[in-house]
Design an enzyme around this catalytic site. Structure first.
Site, mmCIF file in Angstrom:
data_model
loop_
_atom_site.group_PDB
_atom_site.id
_atom_site.type_symbol
_atom_site.label_atom_id
_atom_site.label_comp_id
_atom_site.label_asym_id
_atom_site.label_seq_id
_atom_site.Cartn_x
_atom_site.Cartn_y
_atom_site.Cartn_z
ATOM 1 N N TYR A 1 0.975 -1.081 0.016
ATOM 2 C CA TYR A 1 0.038 0.145 -0.248
ATOM 3 C C TYR A 1 1.161 1.180 -0.140
ATOM 4 O O TYR A 1 2.108 1.211 0.474
ATOM 5 C CB TYR A 1 -1.083 0.081 1.366
ATOM 6 C CG TYR A 1 -0.215 0.198 2.460
ATOM 7 C CD1 TYR A 1 -0.025 1.398 3.085
ATOM 8 C CD2 TYR A 1 0.180 -0.924 3.371
ATOM 9 C CE1 TYR A 1 0.670 1.732 4.388
ATOM 10 C CE2 TYR A 1 0.990 -0.774 4.499
ATOM 11 C CZ TYR A 1 1.119 0.774 4.963
ATOM 12 O OH TYR A 1 1.803 0.864 6.227
ATOM 13 N N CYS A 2 0.125 2.394 -0.369
ATOM 14 C CA CYS A 2 1.021 3.706 -0.369
ATOM 15 C C CYS A 2 -0.267 4.779 -0.195
ATOM 16 O O CYS A 2 -1.293 4.508 0.292
ATOM 17 C CB CYS A 2 1.591 3.891 -1.615
ATOM 18 S SG CYS A 2 0.865 3.846 -3.323
ATOM 19 N N THR A 3 0.099 5.958 -0.294
ATOM 20 C CA THR A 3 -0.917 7.153 0.099
ATOM 21 C C THR A 3 -1.792 7.131 -0.909
ATOM 22 O O THR A 3 -3.200 6.789 -0.352
ATOM 23 C CB THR A 3 -0.085 8.393 -0.185
ATOM 24 O OG1 THR A 3 0.941 8.546 0.595
ATOM 25 C CG2 THR A 3 -0.933 9.601 0.364
ATOM 26 N N ILE B 1 -4.182 4.460 0.987
ATOM 27 C CA ILE B 1 -4.802 5.108 2.292
ATOM 28 C C ILE B 1 -5.830 5.988 2.183
ATOM 29 O O ILE B 1 -6.790 5.864 2.955
ATOM 30 C CB ILE B 1 -3.507 5.716 3.126
ATOM 31 C CG1 ILE B 1 -2.463 4.488 3.162
ATOM 32 C CG2 ILE B 1 -4.067 5.988 4.325
ATOM 33 C CD1 ILE B 1 -1.170 4.956 3.856
#
Length: 302
Positions: free
Chosen positions: A180-182, A209
């Protein structure tokens, strides 16, 4: 903040842009005409941006993006704010819209990427004790907030992830990998890299996120802390179910999400500093920086 007059638009799109420089120039003119501020990167592989502006002008910007065949499929994540969250506008053309640094091994996520997991699917997947959850962001982003039981690779930047994976691949062989990332853009490329490296069970949080926190069903569940963002807000809330502060003041080690830059401008490192400690720490990240600051910047003579 329902009556806030400004919006922040976060978006990306992997799409073919034949002439990034020409696209950049035209896009800058569009943003300037709408008085938008923010950071936008354009490359042959697509576009990556965050902008702020009035609701009216952000609506016009989205309409223009969706009307352009090149960017017609772009998806926007929208926040309401009382004012701009950027001091100025920056639109640049670069080789990559996110830097994974694969060189001749580079590829488009449109050709190869991991499985998409929507927020509810992700919430269930991260509860699997056999899953490996890899945070594809930088260390200072992780320090402010992250998913429970996730791994922070011990590397300084996103472009260092491929080497770390190759050096430690035995730890992930045969396992379910979740990343996952922003906002999702880095995981599009990183998960595709993992697939190309031969890992068979690779999934990513679709929309990152930010989308996870906005989802009306999951409401950011099991994300600890705040999500780091690259604008004047620094951090935004994610978890509306079981929130927990994970960041700690460097001086007293008490929970604090107050991110500041070291007052020693030679250092300038971001760190957490609670209001109680600032009069003593002088907003410095360590004793050495505080000594430099008091001598060079505060006019203290020893």
């Amino acid at each position: 903040m329902q009556d806030a007059p400004y919006q922040v638009l976060l978006y990306y799109l992997y799409t073919d842009i034949e002439n990034p420089e020409a696209f950049r120039d035209a896009h800058r003119s569009l943003c300037e005409s709408l008085e938008l501020r923010g950071r936008i990167i354009v490359g042959k592989e697509g576009i990556n941006g965050t902008v702020s502006g009035t609701i009216e002008n952000c609506d016009k910007y989205r309409e223009a993006m969706l009307a352009d065949p090149i960017t017609a499929t772009v998806e926007f994540k929208i926040d309401l704010e009382p004012d701009h969250v950027f001091p100025k506008l920056s639109v640049k053309a670069r080789e990559e819209i996110v830097t994974l640094g694969l060189g001749e091994e580079d590829f488009s996520p449109n050709e190869c990427t991991g499985n998409y997991l929507e927020p509810a699917e992700w919430r269930d997947a991260i509860k699997d004790p056999n899953a490996v959850i890899i945070d594809a962001r930088n260390d200072y982003e992780w320090d402010l907030g992250r998913f429970k039981n996730s791994i922070r690779p011990p590397v300084p930047a996103f472009r260092d992830l491929p080497q770390w994976i190759r050096e430690n691949r035995e730890e992930f062989e045969g396992k379910k990998i979740l990343t996952y990332c922003t906002g999702g853009i880095r995981c599009e490329k990183f998960s595709g890299f993992l697939v190309k490296e031969g890992f068979e069970d690779v999934s990513q949080l679709h929309g990152g996120i930010v989308k996870y926190g906005k989802d009306p069903e999951v409401k950011g569940e099991d994300f600890d802390g705040q999500c780091y963002v690259f604008d004047e807000r620094i951090g935004v809330p994610v978890n509306h179910v079981n929130p927990e502060v994970v960041a700690r003041c460097v001086s007293c080690n008490e929970p604090s999400e107050r991110y500041v830059n070291c007052a020693n401008k030679i250092c300038n490192a971001q760190h957490f500093c609670c209001e109680k400690c600032e009069p003593v720490s002088l907003r410095c990240c360590c004793d050495e920086c505080r000594e430099v600051y008091t001598v060079k910047y505060a006019g203290v003579v020893k």
